[in-house]
Design a protein around this motif. Structure first.
Motif, PDB file in Angstrom:
ATOM      1  N   ARG A  75       0.811  -1.211   0.064  1.00  0.00           N
ATOM      2  CA  ARG A  75      -0.055  -0.051   0.069  1.00  0.00           C
ATOM      3  C   ARG A  75       0.889   1.295  -0.073  1.00  0.00           C
ATOM      4  O   ARG A  75       0.762   2.135  -0.755  1.00  0.00           O
ATOM      5  CB  ARG A  75      -0.973  -0.002   1.259  1.00  0.00           C
ATOM      6  CG  ARG A  75      -1.791   1.078   1.229  1.00  0.00           C
ATOM      7  CD  ARG A  75      -3.114   1.249   0.420  1.00  0.00           C
ATOM      8  NE  ARG A  75      -3.850  -0.060   0.235  1.00  0.00           N
ATOM      9  CZ  ARG A  75      -4.304  -0.251  -1.162  1.00  0.00           C
ATOM     10  NH1 ARG A  75      -4.542   0.832  -2.010  1.00  0.00           N
ATOM     11  NH2 ARG A  75      -5.164  -1.359  -1.203  1.00  0.00           N
ATOM     12  N   ASP A 105      -4.959  -1.943  -6.429  1.00  0.00           N
ATOM     13  CA  ASP A 105      -6.327  -2.423  -6.122  1.00  0.00           C
ATOM     14  C   ASP A 105      -6.605  -3.635  -6.529  1.00  0.00           C
ATOM     15  O   ASP A 105      -7.733  -4.246  -5.872  1.00  0.00           O
ATOM     16  CB  ASP A 105      -7.338  -1.192  -6.403  1.00  0.00           C
ATOM     17  CG  ASP A 105      -6.904  -0.045  -5.480  1.00  0.00           C
ATOM     18  OD1 ASP A 105      -6.473  -0.266  -4.347  1.00  0.00           O
ATOM     19  OD2 ASP A 105      -7.461   0.987  -5.970  1.00  0.00           O
ATOM     20  N   GLU A 142       0.002  -8.106  -4.162  1.00  0.00           N
ATOM     21  CA  GLU A 142       0.060  -8.692  -2.623  1.00  0.00           C
ATOM     22  C   GLU A 142      -0.321 -10.026  -2.518  1.00  0.00           C
ATOM     23  O   GLU A 142       0.188 -10.545  -1.894  1.00  0.00           O
ATOM     24  CB  GLU A 142      -1.297  -7.834  -2.049  1.00  0.00           C
ATOM     25  CG  GLU A 142      -1.486  -7.963  -0.526  1.00  0.00           C
ATOM     26  CD  GLU A 142       0.148  -7.370   0.217  1.00  0.00           C
ATOM     27  OE1 GLU A 142       0.508  -8.261   1.058  1.00  0.00           O
ATOM     28  OE2 GLU A 142       0.596  -6.123   0.035  1.00  0.00           O
TER      29      GLU A 142
END
Length: 137
Positions: free
Chosen positions: A113, A123, A128
């Motif tokens: 982030r 997003d 991740e």
């Protein structure tokens, strides 16, 4: 010996999380080829040279402007954060296996982030998820 793949600092994590999405069909096809080499049977030995300019991934990007980018300020900020986190310098050459060790050692899950702030792909969660998987293995 084959010529090393050229990577801007932020592309190390992009390559880790790549899942077949991109800015254009040509970009996606090129990125898929680079990532396939890294994920291949001898991919860990793939040599990667760090650059501060357009690299092997940028080649067909619609945002590319010569050796720079239409989003130069944003990309420079991403590169600076990634270079600092991974201890990278332009001209440095590493293998993909060495890069993954650095990512594991210096980029904990949940840190993207801040590290990747401003990236339009953040997003989607692909990087991740790949980062978490790298830490599990």
């Amino acid at each position: 010996m084959t010529r090393p793949v050229q990577f801007r600092p932020h592309h190390f994590l992009c390559a880790l999380g790549f899942q077949g999405k991109g800015y254009s069909d040509r970009f996606t096809q090129n990125m898929a080829g680079v990532v396939a080499q890294l994920r291949g049977p001898d991919g860990g030995n793939t040599r990667i040279a760090v650059t501060a300019q357009a690299d092997s991934i940028c080649a067909p990007c619609p945002h590319r402007r010569g050796q720079s980018c239409a989003k130069a300020a944003q990309i420079a900020a991403l590169d600076a954060r990634h270079a600092q986190a991974l201890g990278l310098q332009p001209g440095q050459c590493l293998t993909w296996a060495e890069v993954q060790l650095r990512i594991r050692a210096h980029v904990p899950p949940g840190s993207l982030r801040d590290l990747c702030a401003g990236c339009q792909w953040l997003d989607f969660g692909l990087c991740e998820a790949a980062l978490s998987e790298l830490h599990r293995n």
